[in-house]
Design an enzyme around this catalytic site. Structure first.
Site, PDB file in Angstrom:
ATOM      1  N   GLU A  77       8.995  -0.923  10.952  1.00 54.54           N
ATOM      2  CA  GLU A  77       7.689  -1.574  10.880  1.00 54.54           C
ATOM      3  C   GLU A  77       7.594  -2.063   9.442  1.00 54.54           C
ATOM      4  O   GLU A  77       7.162  -1.343   8.559  1.00 54.54           O
ATOM      5  CB  GLU A  77       6.595  -0.575  11.244  1.00 54.54           C
ATOM      6  CG  GLU A  77       5.302  -1.245  11.614  1.00 54.54           C
ATOM      7  CD  GLU A  77       4.486  -1.626  10.410  1.00 54.54           C
ATOM      8  OE1 GLU A  77       4.842  -2.620   9.739  1.00 54.54           O
ATOM      9  OE2 GLU A  77       3.509  -0.923  10.147  1.00 54.54           O
TER      10      GLU A  77
ATOM     11  N   GLU B  20       4.174  -8.046   0.473  1.00 56.81           N
ATOM     12  CA  GLU B  20       4.347  -6.593   0.367  1.00 56.81           C
ATOM     13  C   GLU B  20       5.119  -6.021   1.558  1.00 56.81           C
ATOM     14  O   GLU B  20       5.064  -4.822   1.819  1.00 56.81           O
ATOM     15  CB  GLU B  20       3.000  -5.859   0.231  1.00 56.81           C
ATOM     16  CG  GLU B  20       2.143  -6.305  -0.943  1.00 56.81           C
ATOM     17  CD  GLU B  20       2.589  -5.706  -2.271  1.00 56.81           C
ATOM     18  OE1 GLU B  20       3.673  -5.083  -2.321  1.00 56.81           O
ATOM     19  OE2 GLU B  20       1.862  -5.880  -3.271  1.00 56.81           O
TER      20      GLU B  20
END
Lengths: 325, 325
Positions: free
Chosen positions: B96, B105
């Site tokens: 993930e 990010e």
């Protein structure tokens, strides 16, 4: 915070309901921020508003006041209230000083300082009083949630979150259904008379009675503020769980482990809020679970313990006997 | 993020739908965090899962794996994936890795590195591909809201907010009603083949056509991820405005001033995402408003400009003529 419409509406209504007390008078806005309260007071007919703001936001307040065409009424002063110099005393102080669980990061001391320095005798303070409440609650998002996350047990993670939360209160909305007992007043602050010392250390001990079976997992805190009123029902701004959400939400001190309680079980706890020595605007909160056997219960305690049932029966009988025959 | 049930459910379903590809196989969980994906893979029958986590969260992953009784299947490795050493290649990679507006990010590079180092030829990657979308939108909370706040004009404040927002994208839910045009693909990343260079700089130019009259106030970004599938309809995790909210919400680049548009008006813009030189996980986003007169419109553009109406009429006629008589 400006997006908090419950807050904005309460201030607006309180100011307009009291327009008779504001019209033609002098107002001081303590910690004016972007100046919204100053503009509302000018709209309500204030002759003069001093908008005191310590941060650089004062420039923005100046712009907001200009765009609302109140440059001739509102004077923005870039200063801490403690250092501010006003040419006159004021009839009214308005301030939105409340922090999380009322006191944390709040500006109570500044409002008190403003009152002592600048408010005429008998002048009004908006809001006039504030009450802090507490009630035992369950916090399903911190406990049960982690037992089964899409079929995966995340109990260790939940424990870690709770361990962190028991050191640092959680600011999050609490559902009214998650309250386990009626709220109790932790402290009541009368802005007309309070001193900063009144807020140095606040301690209360309480026996709450569970109004349903549930899991006692934390103590929930919230506050209400009441505005002065001369003509209407006083306006109150409430941050209670059963009121529309505000940016203050509710504050919960989460217990590291849960305690199952039955209906009418007594939940005895001590709650203390103490200013930190490093920063007078910050508070440490401590919750101590007490043994209901060992603490004194209120006279009309509704709990299921034998001693309270007996006292209640005695009081009921006494009342029956004292009724006119 | 663990509270993001849309995310958790998508991964769970994708993993269980593909249990046949996971049962008895070897899995690598890149950036395992608290280990939830590793546990799901173990539940789906993986013979071995390597849960690689660089941060101190690895300890928590170890606990979560133990409480789910998969110590014999999942091996937690506290390492950056780039430095990790595995005793074997793996059949499946799960991760993930997605950040805000997909890349910001995010950990795409780490997944690519893991694939190149550890994935067997023909192995599976969960998710397998990701698509970034953009659409012009209005942002009422940034514009109209500030025009009248309980009767006070806060336009100056709104302008300041927008000026800040035009330097730093806003992560907030966007209502599907606030989209002004159909979305366009900004980029599609095939995790099976992508290189880190593919994500260094992404640039697209687009002529969107307003599907209703409104105020063009920003560009909204979101993404979808698609999981591999051998048996069922592929599972997709969508962070689109009309899907249940995820912790990614949507990202909006707010324009400093609004542009009123009519239905069928062309909105031409260029969007670029570029890695910052200081931090390869961060991206600068730039939106440039283009003059619809000067850019090339797509072949079947539905905008109301004469050149597009003429081209459309011509194409329609050509199609009509090429139909069998």
């Amino acid at each position: 915070m400006l997006k908090d419409s419950a807050r904005n509406r309460a201030y607006r209504q309180a100011i307009f309901d009291n327009a008779d007390q504001i019209r033609g008078r002098t107002v001081l806005d303590v910690g004016a921020g972007t100046g919204i309260l100053s503009v509302l007071c000018a709209q309500a007919g204030a002759a003069k508003v001093y908008a005191v703001e310590a941060s650089s936001v004062w420039r923005l307040a100046q712009e907001v006041i200009s765009e609302n065409r109140f440059d001739n009424v509102v004077e923005v002063i870039n200063s801490r209230i403690e250092d501010a110099i006003l040419p006159e005393k004021v009839d009214v102080i308005v301030s939105e000083w409340m922090g999380f669980h009322l006191l944390h990061e709040g500006m109570l001391d500044s409002v008190i300082a403003a009152r002592d320095k600048f408010l005429k005798p008998g002048g009004l303070i908006f809001p006039e009083s504030a009450t802090l409440y507490s009630a035992p609650c369950c916090v399903p998002g911190m406990f049960d949630f982690w037992d089964d996350l899409e079929g995966v047990s995340m109990r260790s993670f939940g424990e870690k979150l709770r361990s962190e939360a028991s050191h640092k209160p959680v600011t999050a909305p609490v559902s009214p259904d998650d309250l386990l007992a009626d709220p109790e007043v932790v402290t009541w602050i009368d802005l007309r008379e309070a001193t900063p010392q009144d807020a140095d250390s606040i301690k209360m001990q309480h026996v709450a009675v569970a109004n349903k079976a549930g899991k006692y997992q934390g103590i929930c805190l919230w506050f209400t503020c009441t505005f002065p009123s001369y003509s209407t029902e006083p306006v109150a701004l409430s941050t209670a769980p059963d009121e529309p959400e505000t940016h203050w939400k509710q504050t919960t001190i989460v217990l590291p482990t849960e305690v199952p309680v039955e209906e009418k079980a007594p939940i005895a706890y001590e709650l203390s809020l103490t200013r930190t020595s490093e920063n007078s605007r910050r508070y440490n909160i401590e919750v101590t679970m007490l043994d209901p056997e060992e603490v004194q219960h209120p006279e009309y305690c509704g709990c299921h313990m034998t001693k309270c049932i007996l006292v209640r029966a005695m009081l009921d009988r006494y009342e029956m006997e004292s009724l006119p025959k």
